[in-house]
Each structure stands twice: as C-alpha cells, then as structure tokens.
Design a protein around this motif. Structure first.
Motif, PDB file in Angstrom:
ATOM      1  N   ALA A   1       0.475  -3.283 -11.713  1.00  0.00           N
ATOM      2  CA  ALA A   1       0.848  -3.328 -10.291  1.00  0.00           C
ATOM      3  C   ALA A   1      -0.363  -3.693  -9.431  1.00  0.00           C
ATOM      4  O   ALA A   1      -0.258  -4.537  -8.531  1.00  0.00           O
ATOM      5  CB  ALA A   1       1.434  -1.987  -9.859  1.00  0.00           C
ATOM      6  N   TYR A   2      -1.520  -3.075  -9.698  1.00  0.00           N
ATOM      7  CA  TYR A   2      -2.715  -3.381  -8.908  1.00  0.00           C
ATOM      8  C   TYR A   2      -3.168  -4.826  -9.129  1.00  0.00           C
ATOM      9  O   TYR A   2      -3.572  -5.505  -8.184  1.00  0.00           O
ATOM     10  CB  TYR A   2      -3.851  -2.404  -9.201  1.00  0.00           C
ATOM     11  N   ARG A   3      -3.087  -5.309 -10.360  1.00  0.00           N
ATOM     12  CA  ARG A   3      -3.448  -6.711 -10.619  1.00  0.00           C
ATOM     13  C   ARG A   3      -2.559  -7.649  -9.800  1.00  0.00           C
ATOM     14  O   ARG A   3      -3.047  -8.594  -9.191  1.00  0.00           O
ATOM     15  CB  ARG A   3      -3.307  -7.041 -12.106  1.00  0.00           C
ATOM     16  N   GLN A   4      -1.273  -7.371  -9.799  1.00  0.00           N
ATOM     17  CA  GLN A   4      -0.355  -8.221  -9.044  1.00  0.00           C
ATOM     18  C   GLN A   4      -0.623  -8.129  -7.539  1.00  0.00           C
ATOM     19  O   GLN A   4      -0.599  -9.145  -6.840  1.00  0.00           O
ATOM     20  CB  GLN A   4       1.097  -7.847  -9.348  1.00  0.00           C
TER      21      GLN A   4
ATOM     22  N   LEU B   1       0.823  -1.209   0.000  1.00  0.00           N
ATOM     23  CA  LEU B   1       0.000   0.000   0.000  1.00  0.00           C
ATOM     24  C   LEU B   1       0.860   1.262   0.000  1.00  0.00           C
ATOM     25  O   LEU B   1       0.517   2.245  -0.668  1.00  0.00           O
ATOM     26  CB  LEU B   1      -0.944   0.003   1.204  1.00  0.00           C
ATOM     27  N   GLN B   2       1.976   1.243   0.732  1.00  0.00           N
ATOM     28  CA  GLN B   2       2.873   2.412   0.767  1.00  0.00           C
ATOM     29  C   GLN B   2       3.424   2.693  -0.634  1.00  0.00           C
ATOM     30  O   GLN B   2       3.481   3.849  -1.071  1.00  0.00           O
ATOM     31  CB  GLN B   2       4.043   2.183   1.745  1.00  0.00           C
ATOM     32  N   ASP B   3       3.820   1.640  -1.343  1.00  0.00           N
ATOM     33  CA  ASP B   3       4.347   1.818  -2.700  1.00  0.00           C
ATOM     34  C   ASP B   3       3.250   2.276  -3.659  1.00  0.00           C
ATOM     35  O   ASP B   3       3.496   3.111  -4.539  1.00  0.00           O
ATOM     36  CB  ASP B   3       4.997   0.528  -3.195  1.00  0.00           C
ATOM     37  N   ALA B   4       2.045   1.748  -3.484  1.00  0.00           N
ATOM     38  CA  ALA B   4       0.916   2.198  -4.309  1.00  0.00           C
ATOM     39  C   ALA B   4       0.593   3.663  -4.005  1.00  0.00           C
ATOM     40  O   ALA B   4       0.285   4.436  -4.924  1.00  0.00           O
ATOM     41  CB  ALA B   4      -0.302   1.310  -4.066  1.00  0.00           C
TER      42      ALA B   4
END
Length: 178
Positions: A139-142, A43-46
C-alpha cells in the motif's frame, strides 16, 4: 546529434505571489493543486491501517503464550509502539494539509488495508502480522508512486514509514523461520 537545450532553473514568481494569500491555509499553498483531497484520503486510509495494526499487535502482545512467547510478545509490543508513531505522523500530516484525521472506531476496519486478527496460536499471530506488514508495504509503495512529485513532504513521510514497515516484515519473517 544535437545536445538537449539547457532549461534554466527559475522559480515561478506568480506562484510565489499566490503563496502570499490565504494565510489561513497554513503550509498549503495553491501549488498543491487538485490533489490535496486525494492525498488526504490516502493518508486517512493509511491512518486507519496503522491504528488497526496497533490494535492487532497489542492483542497479540497480551495473548501470546508458549515457550518463545516472551521474546515474540516483546516484538509485538515494539511493533505496536512503532505503528502508533506512524499513525501520529500521518494524523499530523493530515492536519497540516488542512483536514481532520479520522479516528472513528466504527469505520477503522472498513478503511484499513490490513485486517484485525484474533488468532490465538503464536505461529498464526506471526503469520497474520507478516501478512499485514506485507499489505502495508504494498500500500505504501503504491501511495508513493501515486503521489510522485505532487506532494514531496507527504511522499517523504510515506517513504520513511515504508522503510520501517519493511523492517517489521523482515523481523516477522525471521521469527517465523525459527
């Protein structure tokens, strides 16, 4: 062939008892297990990615020039606003998981999956933003796959953000075809 044995749907009473303890943890019960810190790092990276996207879209909004620029600039502004909402949702979830969201500007671009961009031509801006949206989609899919059933609330948030990122990519791809 034998029919599969019916497994009874029943709550884990011991887990319910453990949920009565450690009230300072808010919604984070012991069943979050060892994944909470890893989920928070995702979540921090997102969050960093969303913030970098806000900055990129804002820059493109203010620097877009040309005949088609007013309409495209408005699209950039709309996307910037939606990316800021995504960042807020992610930060809120990080707090719910008992951690502090990382808004440190010094590390944003290092943690972001997408790049900041200083392109000055309209087509380059569209292309740069489409690349960033495609990276965000991947990225969200992964992340959704990695989280699976470990944190259904975070997964749902990520699925909702993913759907909006796919819409952004679709919008940008359409604008590039014009």
């Amino acid at each position: 062939m034998n029919a599969p044995e019916h497994q009874q749907l029943k709550l884990d009473e011991q887990a319910l008892q453990r949920a009565r303890q450690h009230l300072d943890d808010g919604p984070v019960t012991p069943s979050y297990g060892p994944w909470r810190d890893e989920v928070v790092q995702l979540l921090q990276d997102a969050l960093a990615t969303e913030l970098v996207c806000v900055l990129r879209y804002k820059r493109h909004y203010f620097t877009a020039h040309g005949l088609s620029s007013p309409r495209i600039a408005e699209e950039f502004l709309e996307h910037a606003t939606q990316e800021a909402v995504h960042a807020d949702r992610l930060a809120e979830r990080i707090v719910q998981l008992g951690r502090d969201p990382d808004f440190n500007p010094d590390s944003l671009t290092k943690r972001s999956h997408a790049d900041y961009d200083e392109t000055s031509d309209l087509k380059g801006m569209l292309r740069s933003n489409l690349i960033a949206e495609r990276v965000a989609v991947e990225a969200y899919r992964q992340m959704i796959q990695l989280i699976g059933d470990k944190d259904p609330t975070t997964r749902r948030i990520l699925e909702e953000v993913l759907a909006e990122e796919e819409e952004h990519a679709d919008d940008l791809a359409d604008l590039l075809k014009e």
